[in-house]
Design a protein around this motif. Structure first.
Motif, PDB file in Angstrom:
ATOM      1  N   GLY A  18      21.052 -33.567 -21.989  1.00  0.00           N
ATOM      2  CA  GLY A  18      20.437 -33.521 -23.316  1.00  0.00           C
ATOM      3  C   GLY A  18      19.324 -34.555 -23.486  1.00  0.00           C
ATOM      4  O   GLY A  18      19.025 -34.972 -24.604  1.00  0.00           O
ATOM      5  N   ILE A  19      18.685 -34.942 -22.385  1.00  0.00           N
ATOM      6  CA  ILE A  19      17.644 -35.969 -22.413  1.00  0.00           C
ATOM      7  C   ILE A  19      16.276 -35.319 -22.553  1.00  0.00           C
ATOM      8  O   ILE A  19      15.940 -34.387 -21.803  1.00  0.00           O
ATOM      9  CB  ILE A  19      17.672 -36.814 -21.111  1.00  0.00           C
ATOM     10  N   ASN A  20      15.471 -35.831 -23.477  1.00  0.00           N
ATOM     11  CA  ASN A  20      14.111 -35.335 -23.673  1.00  0.00           C
ATOM     12  C   ASN A  20      13.128 -36.283 -22.998  1.00  0.00           C
ATOM     13  O   ASN A  20      13.129 -37.487 -23.264  1.00  0.00           O
ATOM     14  CB  ASN A  20      13.799 -35.233 -25.174  1.00  0.00           C
ATOM     15  N   ILE A  21      12.296 -35.749 -22.120  1.00  0.00           N
ATOM     16  CA  ILE A  21      11.276 -36.535 -21.427  1.00  0.00           C
ATOM     17  C   ILE A  21      10.071 -36.680 -22.342  1.00  0.00           C
ATOM     18  O   ILE A  21       9.520 -35.695 -22.812  1.00  0.00           O
ATOM     19  CB  ILE A  21      10.872 -35.859 -20.093  1.00  0.00           C
ATOM     20  N   ARG A  22       9.650 -37.931 -22.569  1.00  0.00           N
ATOM     21  CA  ARG A  22       8.511 -38.210 -23.453  1.00  0.00           C
ATOM     22  C   ARG A  22       7.235 -38.481 -22.659  1.00  0.00           C
ATOM     23  O   ARG A  22       6.138 -38.298 -23.151  1.00  0.00           O
ATOM     24  CB  ARG A  22       8.817 -39.412 -24.358  1.00  0.00           C
ATOM     25  N   ALA A  23       7.364 -38.959 -21.413  1.00  0.00           N
ATOM     26  CA  ALA A  23       6.219 -39.186 -20.534  1.00  0.00           C
ATOM     27  C   ALA A  23       6.725 -39.145 -19.101  1.00  0.00           C
ATOM     28  O   ALA A  23       7.880 -39.479 -18.837  1.00  0.00           O
ATOM     29  CB  ALA A  23       5.571 -40.535 -20.828  1.00  0.00           C
ATOM     30  N   ILE A  24       5.848 -38.732 -18.171  1.00  0.00           N
ATOM     31  CA  ILE A  24       6.257 -38.616 -16.771  1.00  0.00           C
ATOM     32  C   ILE A  24       5.033 -38.760 -15.870  1.00  0.00           C
ATOM     33  O   ILE A  24       3.939 -38.333 -16.221  1.00  0.00           O
ATOM     34  CB  ILE A  24       6.972 -37.267 -16.518  1.00  0.00           C
ATOM     35  N   THR A  25       5.250 -39.370 -14.732  1.00  0.00           N
ATOM     36  CA  THR A  25       4.227 -39.436 -13.689  1.00  0.00           C
ATOM     37  C   THR A  25       4.930 -39.529 -12.348  1.00  0.00           C
ATOM     38  O   THR A  25       6.082 -39.967 -12.272  1.00  0.00           O
ATOM     39  CB  THR A  25       3.260 -40.624 -13.891  1.00  0.00           C
ATOM     40  N   THR A  26       4.229 -39.109 -11.306  1.00  0.00           N
ATOM     41  CA  THR A  26       4.782 -39.208  -9.958  1.00  0.00           C
ATOM     42  C   THR A  26       3.794 -39.926  -9.039  1.00  0.00           C
ATOM     43  O   THR A  26       2.584 -39.881  -9.248  1.00  0.00           O
ATOM     44  CB  THR A  26       5.078 -37.819  -9.350  1.00  0.00           C
ATOM     45  N   ALA A  27       4.339 -40.578  -8.057  1.00  0.00           N
ATOM     46  CA  ALA A  27       3.560 -41.174  -6.964  1.00  0.00           C
ATOM     47  C   ALA A  27       4.334 -40.839  -5.709  1.00  0.00           C
ATOM     48  O   ALA A  27       5.566 -40.903  -5.693  1.00  0.00           O
ATOM     49  CB  ALA A  27       3.446 -42.683  -7.144  1.00  0.00           C
ATOM     50  N   ASP A  28       3.624 -40.453  -4.650  1.00  0.00           N
ATOM     51  CA  ASP A  28       4.372 -40.037  -3.468  1.00  0.00           C
ATOM     52  C   ASP A  28       3.795 -40.609  -2.185  1.00  0.00           C
ATOM     53  O   ASP A  28       2.686 -41.125  -2.154  1.00  0.00           O
ATOM     54  CB  ASP A  28       4.453 -38.522  -3.384  1.00  0.00           C
ATOM     55  N   SER A  29       4.617 -40.529  -1.173  1.00  0.00           N
ATOM     56  CA  SER A  29       4.216 -40.817   0.204  1.00  0.00           C
ATOM     57  C   SER A  29       4.707 -39.622   1.009  1.00  0.00           C
ATOM     58  O   SER A  29       5.197 -38.643   0.452  1.00  0.00           O
ATOM     59  CB  SER A  29       4.848 -42.123   0.684  1.00  0.00           C
ATOM     60  N   SER A  30       4.631 -39.704   2.313  1.00  0.00           N
ATOM     61  CA  SER A  30       5.050 -38.557   3.111  1.00  0.00           C
ATOM     62  C   SER A  30       6.556 -38.311   3.055  1.00  0.00           C
ATOM     63  O   SER A  30       7.001 -37.178   3.159  1.00  0.00           O
ATOM     64  CB  SER A  30       4.604 -38.731   4.563  1.00  0.00           C
ATOM     65  N   ASP A  31       7.353 -39.367   2.840  1.00  0.00           N
ATOM     66  CA  ASP A  31       8.806 -39.216   2.892  1.00  0.00           C
ATOM     67  C   ASP A  31       9.517 -39.254   1.543  1.00  0.00           C
ATOM     68  O   ASP A  31      10.569 -38.651   1.377  1.00  0.00           O
ATOM     69  CB  ASP A  31       9.416 -40.305   3.783  1.00  0.00           C
ATOM     70  N   PHE A  32       8.980 -39.994   0.586  1.00  0.00           N
ATOM     71  CA  PHE A  32       9.655 -40.110  -0.699  1.00  0.00           C
ATOM     72  C   PHE A  32       8.627 -40.248  -1.815  1.00  0.00           C
ATOM     73  O   PHE A  32       7.448 -40.480  -1.576  1.00  0.00           O
ATOM     74  CB  PHE A  32      10.616 -41.302  -0.712  1.00  0.00           C
ATOM     75  N   ASP A  65      13.975 -40.169 -24.304  1.00  0.00           N
ATOM     76  CA  ASP A  65      14.433 -40.485 -25.663  1.00  0.00           C
ATOM     77  C   ASP A  65      15.729 -41.290 -25.690  1.00  0.00           C
ATOM     78  O   ASP A  65      16.026 -41.929 -26.690  1.00  0.00           O
ATOM     79  CB  ASP A  65      14.561 -39.214 -26.508  1.00  0.00           C
ATOM     80  N   ASP A  66      16.500 -41.305 -24.614  1.00  0.00           N
ATOM     81  CA  ASP A  66      17.740 -42.076 -24.556  1.00  0.00           C
ATOM     82  C   ASP A  66      17.883 -42.644 -23.138  1.00  0.00           C
ATOM     83  O   ASP A  66      18.457 -42.003 -22.249  1.00  0.00           O
ATOM     84  CB  ASP A  66      18.940 -41.194 -24.917  1.00  0.00           C
ATOM     85  N   THR A  67      17.347 -43.829 -22.939  1.00  0.00           N
ATOM     86  CA  THR A  67      17.291 -44.432 -21.600  1.00  0.00           C
ATOM     87  C   THR A  67      18.671 -44.635 -21.002  1.00  0.00           C
ATOM     88  O   THR A  67      18.911 -44.295 -19.839  1.00  0.00           O
ATOM     89  CB  THR A  67      16.532 -45.773 -21.652  1.00  0.00           C
ATOM     90  N   ASP A  68      19.592 -45.202 -21.758  1.00  0.00           N
ATOM     91  CA  ASP A  68      20.925 -45.489 -21.216  1.00  0.00           C
ATOM     92  C   ASP A  68      21.644 -44.216 -20.773  1.00  0.00           C
ATOM     93  O   ASP A  68      22.249 -44.176 -19.696  1.00  0.00           O
ATOM     94  CB  ASP A  68      21.774 -46.243 -22.240  1.00  0.00           C
ATOM     95  N   LYS A  69      21.569 -43.185 -21.583  1.00  0.00           N
ATOM     96  CA  LYS A  69      22.211 -41.920 -21.238  1.00  0.00           C
ATOM     97  C   LYS A  69      21.533 -41.292 -20.015  1.00  0.00           C
ATOM     98  O   LYS A  69      22.201 -40.733 -19.147  1.00  0.00           O
ATOM     99  CB  LYS A  69      22.164 -40.965 -22.433  1.00  0.00           C
ATOM    100  N   ALA A  70      20.211 -41.396 -19.937  1.00  0.00           N
ATOM    101  CA  ALA A  70      19.479 -40.850 -18.788  1.00  0.00           C
ATOM    102  C   ALA A  70      19.886 -41.559 -17.504  1.00  0.00           C
ATOM    103  O   ALA A  70      20.099 -40.907 -16.473  1.00  0.00           O
ATOM    104  CB  ALA A  70      17.970 -40.977 -19.018  1.00  0.00           C
TER     105      ALA A  70
END
Length: 150
Positions: free
Chosen positions: A34-48, A56-61
């Motif tokens: 039941g977690i709502n994402i308010r902002a998101i970004t990704t950074a990657d390398s070849s393996d991870f 909206d609820d950090t502890d629950k997430a």
């Protein structure tokens, strides 16, 4: 308002394998919690990759993600509104530069506090100094509670 600790936002960083379906799995775990994402970004390398989120609820997430066996780290960041027009972000960057504050990374949020503003998430080398410089320059910073309400 120059309350440094109250004006920072908890950002969750999740370390994920760079394989098809991993983002689907992470977002499904949050959806199921039941977690709502308010902002998101990704950074990657070849393996991870590193998936950075404001929710909206950090502890629950965190609980949901750890239950799903994800490695999670929490970092304090700043959410600042910018005029949604050419030069809006440049003005914020100039304010931080004048205060000798380095921006490590930034991304935008899935919210628009008004029709004429946008929201930036900033990771800087000094949250306290950045908060002071931005509020002194008249910028509106958003609290975690304000972000959760949008």
């Amino acid at each position: 308002m120059k309350e440094g600790k109250n004006m920072t936002i908890k950002q969750i960083s999740i370390f994920v394998e760079n394989k098809p379906g991993r983002l689907s799995d992470v977002t499904a775990a949050l959806k199921n919690g039941g977690i709502n994402i308010r902002a998101i970004t990704t950074a990657d390398s070849s393996d991870f990759g590193i998936l950075r989120l404001i929710v909206d609820d950090t502890d629950k997430a965190i609980e949901c993600l750890k239950t799903a066996d994800y490695l999670v780290k929490v970092t304090n960041v700043i959410a600042v509104t910018a005029d949604d027009k050419p030069g809006g972000m440049a003005s914020i960057m100039k304010t931080l530069y004048k205060a000798n504050i380095s921006v490590e990374y930034m991304y935008s949020a899935f919210l628009n506090p008004s029709e004429v503003t946008a929201c930036l998430i900033l990771r800087v080398d000094s949250n306290e100094n950045a908060i002071e410089a931005l509020t002194d320059a008249g910028y509106k910073l958003l609290s975690a509670d304000e972000l959760a309400k949008f």
